[in-house]
Motif scaffolding. Structure first.
Motif, mmCIF file in Angstrom:
data_model
loop_
_atom_site.group_PDB
_atom_site.id
_atom_site.type_symbol
_atom_site.label_atom_id
_atom_site.label_comp_id
_atom_site.label_asym_id
_atom_site.label_seq_id
_atom_site.Cartn_x
_atom_site.Cartn_y
_atom_site.Cartn_z
ATOM 1 N N ASN A 80 0.815 -1.219 0.000
ATOM 2 C CA ASN A 80 0.000 0.000 0.000
ATOM 3 C C ASN A 80 0.847 1.265 0.000
ATOM 4 O O ASN A 80 0.416 2.305 -0.496
ATOM 5 C CB ASN A 80 -0.948 0.005 1.200
ATOM 6 N N SER A 81 2.060 1.185 0.550
ATOM 7 C CA SER A 81 2.908 2.369 0.634
ATOM 8 C C SER A 81 3.308 2.895 -0.737
ATOM 9 O O SER A 81 3.673 4.065 -0.876
ATOM 10 C CB SER A 81 4.166 2.064 1.454
ATOM 11 N N THR A 82 3.262 2.048 -1.761
ATOM 12 C CA THR A 82 3.651 2.469 -3.106
ATOM 13 C C THR A 82 2.459 2.915 -3.943
ATOM 14 O O THR A 82 2.630 3.269 -5.114
ATOM 15 C CB THR A 82 4.388 1.331 -3.834
ATOM 16 N N ARG A 83 1.270 2.922 -3.362
ATOM 17 C CA ARG A 83 0.074 3.363 -4.092
ATOM 18 C C ARG A 83 -0.005 4.883 -4.103
ATOM 19 O O ARG A 83 0.547 5.566 -3.245
ATOM 20 C CB ARG A 83 -1.185 2.770 -3.454
ATOM 21 N N ASN A 84 -0.714 5.423 -5.083
ATOM 22 C CA ASN A 84 -0.848 6.866 -5.226
ATOM 23 C C ASN A 84 -1.505 7.497 -4.000
ATOM 24 O O ASN A 84 -2.435 6.932 -3.418
ATOM 25 C CB ASN A 84 -1.680 7.206 -6.468
ATOM 26 N N ASN A 85 -1.001 8.651 -3.619
ATOM 27 C CA ASN A 85 -1.577 9.490 -2.560
ATOM 28 C C ASN A 85 -1.404 8.931 -1.159
ATOM 29 O O ASN A 85 -1.927 9.524 -0.201
ATOM 30 C CB ASN A 85 -3.073 9.758 -2.824
ATOM 31 N N ARG A 86 -0.683 7.808 -1.009
ATOM 32 C CA ARG A 86 -0.463 7.269 0.338
ATOM 33 C C ARG A 86 0.643 8.025 1.045
ATOM 34 O O ARG A 86 1.574 8.544 0.415
ATOM 35 C CB ARG A 86 -0.081 5.799 0.272
ATOM 36 N N LYS A 87 0.542 8.094 2.375
ATOM 37 C CA LYS A 87 1.595 8.626 3.231
ATOM 38 C C LYS A 87 2.173 7.465 4.028
ATOM 39 O O LYS A 87 1.426 6.620 4.539
ATOM 40 C CB LYS A 87 1.045 9.677 4.191
ATOM 41 N N THR A 88 3.489 7.439 4.149
ATOM 42 C CA THR A 88 4.153 6.381 4.896
ATOM 43 C C THR A 88 5.073 6.997 5.924
ATOM 44 O O THR A 88 5.908 7.845 5.594
ATOM 45 C CB THR A 88 4.976 5.478 3.961
ATOM 46 N N ILE A 89 4.911 6.594 7.179
ATOM 47 C CA ILE A 89 5.800 7.071 8.235
ATOM 48 C C ILE A 89 6.480 5.870 8.883
ATOM 49 O O ILE A 89 5.874 4.817 9.078
ATOM 50 C CB ILE A 89 5.064 7.927 9.284
ATOM 51 N N LEU A 90 7.754 6.063 9.189
ATOM 52 C CA LEU A 90 8.599 4.998 9.716
ATOM 53 C C LEU A 90 9.072 5.363 11.115
ATOM 54 O O LEU A 90 9.524 6.491 11.348
ATOM 55 C CB LEU A 90 9.810 4.808 8.802
ATOM 56 N N ALA A 91 8.943 4.436 12.052
ATOM 57 C CA ALA A 91 9.446 4.630 13.412
ATOM 58 C C ALA A 91 10.819 3.981 13.526
ATOM 59 O O ALA A 91 11.031 2.865 13.048
ATOM 60 C CB ALA A 91 8.487 4.017 14.427
ATOM 61 N N VAL A 92 11.745 4.693 14.185
ATOM 62 C CA VAL A 92 13.122 4.221 14.313
ATOM 63 C C VAL A 92 13.579 4.355 15.760
ATOM 64 O O VAL A 92 13.422 5.419 16.367
ATOM 65 C CB VAL A 92 14.063 5.038 13.395
ATOM 66 N N ALA A 93 14.114 3.282 16.319
ATOM 67 C CA ALA A 93 14.669 3.300 17.678
ATOM 68 C C ALA A 93 16.091 2.749 17.634
ATOM 69 O O ALA A 93 16.334 1.716 16.994
ATOM 70 C CB ALA A 93 13.804 2.470 18.626
ATOM 71 N N ASP A 94 17.010 3.412 18.286
ATOM 72 C CA ASP A 94 18.418 2.988 18.269
ATOM 73 C C ASP A 94 18.933 2.777 16.852
ATOM 74 O O ASP A 94 19.654 1.824 16.555
ATOM 75 C CB ASP A 94 18.603 1.698 19.086
ATOM 76 N N ASN A 95 18.502 3.683 15.966
ATOM 77 C CA ASN A 95 18.918 3.653 14.551
ATOM 78 C C ASN A 95 18.457 2.413 13.799
ATOM 79 O O ASN A 95 19.033 2.051 12.773
ATOM 80 C CB ASN A 95 20.440 3.797 14.425
ATOM 81 N N LYS A 96 17.403 1.750 14.314
ATOM 82 C CA LYS A 96 16.854 0.582 13.640
ATOM 83 C C LYS A 96 15.357 0.784 13.417
ATOM 84 O O LYS A 96 14.645 1.212 14.322
ATOM 85 C CB LYS A 96 17.075 -0.684 14.473
#
Length: 221
Positions: A80-96
């Protein structure tokens, strides 16, 4: 932690660092960074994300069916992240990387396609990783003109997502098969944000340049 395979990513793998969160549970502090990904320049990262996360090494004591279902959820988020108009947010802890949320921000309604989190060490979840992603989704929603957030909670996964979403202000509004349709509205989101402000302290990163996450993140998890 076992490293199964090393992947090489495009130098165009970039993202915008949009916020830092300090989370407190039982006097334990967890720091999480939030990045906004781009479906085009970050396509390589998104494509290989499920292959880099060895669920059986990170999440002990799940059944084979539960491992398979969890992998399906992550694959669904990536698709779904590659579909048009989608927003994707990524959580990162300890650089992972430790979590991803994909949603469609409409004019009147936001739809959460999928949210998925995982440990960064064997058997050790990142505290409030999913809730932190929800808080950032709620903040984006609050600053829009939309009035409702909808999602589909699965009932055949490894965790009780329905109860979790109810804690965040969502209510059931139907369903079929292994899916429960749920939604929340502007007043409920505002009340939930007030409660989350007591445990998740967010600092927005203004005017952040795009970062080459190949250089920032430890992508071997």
């Amino acid at each position: 932690m076992q490293i199964q395979k090393q992947y090489t990513f495009s130098p165009n793998f970039q993202a915008i660092h949009i916020a830092n969160s300090r989370n407190y549970v039982k006097n334990i502090e967890t720091n999480i960074k939030i990045y906004e990904l781009n479906a085009q320049s970050d396509r390589s990262f998104l494509k290989f994300l499920p292959k880099r996360i060895n669920v059986e090494n990170l999440m002990p004591n799940l059944s084979h069916q539960e491992y398979s279902r969890w992998n399906e959820m992550l694959e669904y988020a990536v698709d779904n992240s590659t579909r048009n108009n989608r927003k994707t947010i990524l959580a990162v802890a300890d650089n992972k990387p430790c979590g991803i949320a994909v949603f469609l921000p409409g004019k009147t309604n936001f739809h959460l396609d999928c949210i998925c989190t995982w440990p960064i060490e064997y058997g050790l979840k990142v505290r409030l990783a999913g809730t932190t992603l929800f808080k950032h989704l709620f903040e984006i929603f609050k600053n829009s003109k939309a009035t409702k957030i909808s999602l589909e909670a699965i009932t055949n996964g490894p965790y009780d997502t329905v109860s979790k979403y109810k804690e965040l202000g969502f209510i059931e509004c139907g369903g079929e098969g292994h899916k429960i349709y749920m939604e929340t509205t502007t007043p409920k989101v505002k009340n939930t944000l007030k409660r989350l402000d007591n445990i998740i302290f967010t600092e927005k990163v203004d005017h952040s340049p795009k970062e080459n996450l190949n250089e920032v993140l430890n992508l071997q998890i």
